[in-house]
Design an enzyme around this catalytic site. Structure first.
Site, PDB file in Angstrom:
ATOM      1  N   HIS A  25      -1.414  -5.613   2.042  1.00  0.00           N
ATOM      2  CA  HIS A  25      -2.493  -6.591   2.193  1.00  0.00           C
ATOM      3  C   HIS A  25      -2.305  -7.924   1.429  1.00  0.00           C
ATOM      4  O   HIS A  25      -1.381  -8.036   0.538  1.00  0.00           O
ATOM      5  CB  HIS A  25      -3.842  -5.876   1.214  1.00  0.00           C
TER       6      HIS A  25
ATOM      7  N   ARG B  85     -17.785  -0.555   5.114  1.00  0.00           N
ATOM      8  CA  ARG B  85     -18.996  -1.306   4.483  1.00  0.00           C
ATOM      9  C   ARG B  85     -19.611  -2.239   5.272  1.00  0.00           C
ATOM     10  O   ARG B  85     -20.898  -2.526   5.172  1.00  0.00           O
ATOM     11  CB  ARG B  85     -18.590  -2.069   3.237  1.00  0.00           C
TER      12      ARG B  85
ATOM     13  N   CYS C 272      -8.020  -1.666   7.890  1.00  0.00           N
ATOM     14  CA  CYS C 272      -6.580  -1.505   7.471  1.00  0.00           C
ATOM     15  C   CYS C 272      -6.234  -0.172   7.297  1.00  0.00           C
ATOM     16  O   CYS C 272      -5.108   0.011   7.428  1.00  0.00           O
ATOM     17  CB  CYS C 272      -6.494  -2.440   6.346  1.00  0.00           C
TER      18      CYS C 272
ATOM     19  N   GLU D  11       0.822  -1.276  -0.134  1.00  0.00           N
ATOM     20  CA  GLU D  11       0.165  -0.042   0.134  1.00  0.00           C
ATOM     21  C   GLU D  11       1.035   1.301  -0.087  1.00  0.00           C
ATOM     22  O   GLU D  11       1.699   1.366   0.767  1.00  0.00           O
ATOM     23  CB  GLU D  11      -1.027   0.024   1.270  1.00  0.00           C
TER      24      GLU D  11
END
Length: 229
Positions: free
Chosen positions: A186, A106, A159, A96
């Protein structure tokens, strides 16, 4: 003449090894396992270029994850911190590049919290870049044969919350972490979790290579690993 005592040879008096802090999350979303934690545990205690890997678990919880991370940073004063997280649906290790100052969940976290459009750090910068040498890490992982990519988004769940919070802590003046580096990777699902996936042994091998590159590369290398969309 009696022999001198050996107290000066006690290991406690030797210089401490610099630490690589490697974190993973506990399972979330109904899963039984989280590969990020299994990878961290597999590498715990490894020696990498004179550094010792210390693995730790973070809760998949907004707020508590950052408090735990802050405590770990204070306890270990790591030279390098790499946080790992599960990204179901991705087929490669994802290095990342950016953490954004936004929580937009979500699904609920493991305590049922589901923040929507809130700041990770109220009043903080819009985003932080990882200061890991991600291009060098990308090349090192690819050379092992493990799929790897540079990612431009860590999402908006826990995350990203941890990536942004980590970089905010590393940038804090007077925090005692001047010169420390950190970032986030990730990882895909395990085979038993669904597809796409990677075997645990491959992910461990890839993260091991990434950590070596992170330690040995003081300044990143110019390689094209961007995205067109």
């Amino acid at each position: 003449m009696p022999h001198a005592p050996h107290t000066l040879l006690r290991p406690a008096l030797l210089p401490a090894e610099p630490v690589i802090l490697l974190t993973g999350f506990d399972p979330f979303g109904g899963e039984q396992h989280n590969p990020s934690l299994l990878i961290a545990q597999a590498l715990d205690g490894q020696r990498i270029a004179g550094h010792r890997v210390v693995a730790a678990r973070l809760p998949t919880v907004f707020g508590a994850s950052l408090r735990q991370l802050q405590a770990l940073l204070a306890a270990h004063r790591p030279a390098l911190t790499v946080c790992l997280g599960q990204a179901g649906g991705r087929a490669a290790l994802s290095l990342e590049r950016i953490g954004i100052n936004l929580n937009d969940a979500r699904i609920p976290d493991n305590l049922g919290q589901q923040p929507i459009d809130t700041a990770v750090v109220p009043g903080g910068p819009a985003a932080y870049f990882s200061n890991l040498p991600i291009k060098a890490m990308w090349r090192a992982v690819q050379r092992t044969g493990v799929p790897c990519e540079v990612s431009q988004t860590a999402g908006t769940f826990v995350c990203n919350h941890v990536l942004y919070g980590l970089m905010h802590l590393l940038h804090a003046p007077g925090g005692g972490l001047e010169g420390a580096r950190g970032g986030f990777v990730h990882v895909p699902w395990l085979p038993e979790q669904g597809a796409p996936h990677l075997p645990l042994r491959d992910m461990v091998r890839g993260i091991h290579a990434a950590l070596w590159a992170a330690v040995l590369t003081p300044a990143d290398i110019p390689l094209s690993a961007g995205a067109t969309h």
